[in-house]
Enzyme design. Sequence first.
Site, PDB file in Angstrom:
ATOM      1  N   CYS A 115      -9.159 -22.606  28.050  1.00 41.91           N
ATOM      2  CA  CYS A 115      -7.743 -22.161  28.091  1.00 41.91           C
ATOM      3  C   CYS A 115      -7.209 -22.016  29.513  1.00 41.91           C
ATOM      4  O   CYS A 115      -5.996 -22.006  29.719  1.00 41.91           O
ATOM      5  CB  CYS A 115      -7.580 -20.842  27.352  1.00 41.91           C
ATOM      6  SG  CYS A 115      -7.950 -20.989  25.595  1.00 41.91           S
ATOM      7  N   HIS A 253      -0.493 -17.926  29.770  1.00 40.38           N
ATOM      8  CA  HIS A 253      -1.200 -18.688  28.728  1.00 40.38           C
ATOM      9  C   HIS A 253      -0.813 -18.079  27.384  1.00 40.38           C
ATOM     10  O   HIS A 253      -0.885 -16.855  27.198  1.00 40.38           O
ATOM     11  CB  HIS A 253      -2.701 -18.595  28.958  1.00 40.38           C
ATOM     12  CG  HIS A 253      -3.521 -19.049  27.792  1.00 40.38           C
ATOM     13  ND1 HIS A 253      -3.271 -20.229  27.122  1.00 40.38           N
ATOM     14  CD2 HIS A 253      -4.590 -18.479  27.170  1.00 40.38           C
ATOM     15  CE1 HIS A 253      -4.138 -20.352  26.133  1.00 40.38           C
ATOM     16  NE2 HIS A 253      -4.945 -19.314  26.144  1.00 40.38           N
ATOM     17  N   ASN A 283      -2.212 -20.831  19.880  1.00 44.32           N
ATOM     18  CA  ASN A 283      -2.930 -21.031  21.140  1.00 44.32           C
ATOM     19  C   ASN A 283      -3.325 -22.503  21.255  1.00 44.32           C
ATOM     20  O   ASN A 283      -4.188 -22.980  20.520  1.00 44.32           O
ATOM     21  CB  ASN A 283      -4.172 -20.128  21.147  1.00 44.32           C
ATOM     22  CG  ASN A 283      -4.952 -20.225  22.450  1.00 44.32           C
ATOM     23  OD1 ASN A 283      -4.733 -21.126  23.254  1.00 44.32           O
ATOM     24  ND2 ASN A 283      -5.870 -19.297  22.644  1.00 44.32           N
TER      25      ASN A 283
HETATM   26  O1  UT7 Z   1      -7.503 -17.785  25.396  1.00 44.53           O
HETATM   27  C1  UT7 Z   1      -8.249 -16.707  24.923  1.00 44.53           C
HETATM   28  C2  UT7 Z   1      -8.376 -16.919  23.450  1.00 44.53           C
HETATM   29  N1  UT7 Z   1      -8.673 -15.743  22.716  1.00 44.53           N
HETATM   30  C3  UT7 Z   1      -7.768 -14.915  22.214  1.00 44.53           C
HETATM   31  O2  UT7 Z   1      -6.589 -14.964  22.428  1.00 44.53           O
HETATM   32  C4  UT7 Z   1      -8.255 -13.870  21.264  1.00 44.53           C
HETATM   33  C5  UT7 Z   1      -8.214 -12.479  21.774  1.00 44.53           C
HETATM   34  N2  UT7 Z   1      -8.420 -11.581  20.650  1.00 44.53           N
HETATM   35  C6  UT7 Z   1      -7.444 -11.305  19.773  1.00 44.53           C
HETATM   36  O3  UT7 Z   1      -6.335 -11.753  19.905  1.00 44.53           O
HETATM   37  C7  UT7 Z   1      -7.751 -10.386  18.617  1.00 44.53           C
HETATM   38  O4  UT7 Z   1      -9.018  -9.798  18.830  1.00 44.53           O
HETATM   39  C8  UT7 Z   1      -7.702 -11.134  17.260  1.00 44.53           C
HETATM   40  C9  UT7 Z   1      -6.288 -11.531  16.917  1.00 44.53           C
HETATM   41  C10 UT7 Z   1      -8.606 -12.347  17.266  1.00 44.53           C
HETATM   42  C11 UT7 Z   1      -8.202 -10.191  16.138  1.00 44.53           C
HETATM   43  O5  UT7 Z   1      -7.441  -8.995  16.127  1.00 44.53           O
HETATM   44  P1  UT7 Z   1      -8.189  -7.592  16.111  1.00 44.53           P
HETATM   45  O6  UT7 Z   1      -7.134  -6.576  16.016  1.00 44.53           O
HETATM   46  O7  UT7 Z   1      -9.109  -7.542  17.300  1.00 44.53           O
HETATM   47  O8  UT7 Z   1      -8.990  -7.666  14.752  1.00 44.53           O
HETATM   48  P2  UT7 Z   1     -10.576  -7.580  14.484  1.00 44.53           P
HETATM   49  O9  UT7 Z   1     -11.261  -8.802  14.937  1.00 44.53           O
HETATM   50  O10 UT7 Z   1     -11.064  -6.267  14.979  1.00 44.53           O
HETATM   51  O11 UT7 Z   1     -10.560  -7.566  12.894  1.00 44.53           O
HETATM   52  C12 UT7 Z   1      -9.890  -6.538  12.144  1.00 44.53           C
HETATM   53  C13 UT7 Z   1      -9.969  -6.872  10.664  1.00 44.53           C
HETATM   54  C14 UT7 Z   1     -11.377  -7.216  10.189  1.00 44.53           C
HETATM   55  O12 UT7 Z   1     -11.555  -6.625   8.893  1.00 44.53           O
HETATM   56  P3  UT7 Z   1     -12.373  -5.274   8.707  1.00 44.53           P
HETATM   57  O13 UT7 Z   1     -13.755  -5.545   9.249  1.00 44.53           O
HETATM   58  O14 UT7 Z   1     -11.620  -4.235   9.518  1.00 44.53           O
HETATM   59  O15 UT7 Z   1     -12.307  -5.053   7.234  1.00 44.53           O
HETATM   60  C15 UT7 Z   1     -11.358  -8.723  10.073  1.00 44.53           C
HETATM   61  O16 UT7 Z   1     -12.286  -9.199   9.112  1.00 44.53           O
HETATM   62  O17 UT7 Z   1      -9.163  -8.014  10.365  1.00 44.53           O
HETATM   63  C16 UT7 Z   1      -9.945  -8.965   9.617  1.00 44.53           C
HETATM   64  N3  UT7 Z   1      -9.449 -10.306   9.921  1.00 44.53           N
HETATM   65  C17 UT7 Z   1      -8.465 -10.895   9.220  1.00 44.53           C
HETATM   66  N4  UT7 Z   1      -7.716 -10.485   8.175  1.00 44.53           N
HETATM   67  C18 UT7 Z   1      -6.768 -11.304   7.713  1.00 44.53           C
HETATM   68  C19 UT7 Z   1      -9.866 -11.166  10.902  1.00 44.53           C
HETATM   69  N5  UT7 Z   1      -9.153 -12.292  10.835  1.00 44.53           N
HETATM   70  C20 UT7 Z   1      -8.273 -12.158   9.810  1.00 44.53           C
HETATM   71  C21 UT7 Z   1      -7.269 -12.986   9.264  1.00 44.53           C
HETATM   72  N6  UT7 Z   1      -6.542 -12.530   8.226  1.00 44.53           N
HETATM   73  N7  UT7 Z   1      -6.997 -14.221   9.760  1.00 44.53           N
END
Ligand code: UT7
Length: 326
Positions: A115, A253, A283
């Site tokens: 990225c 980005h 992204n």
């Molecule tokens: O260029 C760099 C590229 N990387 C990025 O931009 C990613 C940086 N990270 C993020 O943007 C965030 O961490 C994410 C958007 C990827 C995830 O958001 P989060 O608030 O950190 O969520 P999490 O990973 O802690 O997951 C929270 C919950 C989980 O469920 P439980 O365990 O709390 O029951 C996940 O299983 O959300 C669930 N989850 C989803 N639910 C619905 C994860 N993906 C999804 C989804 N739809 N697509």
Amino acid sequence: MTQLITHIIGTGSYLPEKCLSNHDLSQIVETSDSWIKARTGIETRHIAAEGEVTSDLATEAARRALDAAGLTADDIDLILVATTTPDKTFPATAAYVQAKLGVTKGAAFDIQAVCSGFVFGLATADSLLKQGLFKTALVIGAETFSRILDWTDRATCVLFGDGSGAVVLQACDGDKSAKEARGILAHHIRTDGEKADLLYVDGGVSSTQTIGHVHMNGPKVFKYAVMNISSAVMEVLRQADLTIEDIDWFVPHQANQRILDGVAKKLGINESKVVSTVSRHANTSAASIPLALDTAIRDGRIKSGQLILIEAMGGGFTWGASLFRI
Ligand code: UT7
């Protein structure tokens, strides 16, 4: 004091025709429009057509950037393509772009910094142009990221999309220390290989002989992104002897609206100065900064003479920032 300064003299971008909405994705994996929008700000992403490869996307953005600059393929003597999703293992995607554009001189090679690829590419091209090794360059970010996604993994497949963006750079005589100097004023790029396991693809030529799929520790990437990007931004401002208040537009980005907001808040950048296009293309990795830059130039927000700050963070980890007056 007169010296060679690299100017950005044209921009272009391209998104494949096919659009995939959050609702479409909710038919494929267990997710929802409301979850994706709330956590990322993303509404749609574009997906390359069957047979449409990264060099096709890159070539289209490059043609539009050349048109905007009023130049032709004959003027170009350096092509850098930042990509994580090359057409083939070799030759470089840049070599295919060179042939497709009909450029017949100079050099063309790829940059792999995921990225952060566009920031790394801009810094590389700027250095080569300032040394006088080349005169006019294309720096392109282009990705068919949809091809390395696991479409059963809701944690990653909702976050990425395909697209491309390009800038034309030209070395000109100028005085970088002048208050209103145009061109690239500063850049800062960094890598921390110790964090490679937090964002990676589980395949490769020499390890598995497969393409592999993206894996990411989202929360950790989020935390490091805000921290590393902020420090890179402070470094380019220090180099250029400028402050946050001097910046006209912040073109980050486009990974996730929450990262954009977090960085802007930490740095004290007013949200009215932030260019955000992530909602419509997700992204797109190395393509996202030139895509957003081109959008804001074409819709008239960014004007000649304004000071632009760009930044990125990606797998590796890699991260960096650049400061230029357009
Ligand atoms: O260029 C760099 C590229 N990387 C990025 O931009 C990613 C940086 N990270 C993020 O943007 C965030 O961490 C994410 C958007 C990827 C995830 O958001 P989060 O608030 O950190 O969520 P999490 O990973 O802690 O997951 C929270 C919950 C989980 O469920 P439980 O365990 O709390 O029951 C996940 O299983 O959300 C669930 N989850 C989803 N639910 C619905 C994860 N993906 C999804 C989804 N739809 N697509």
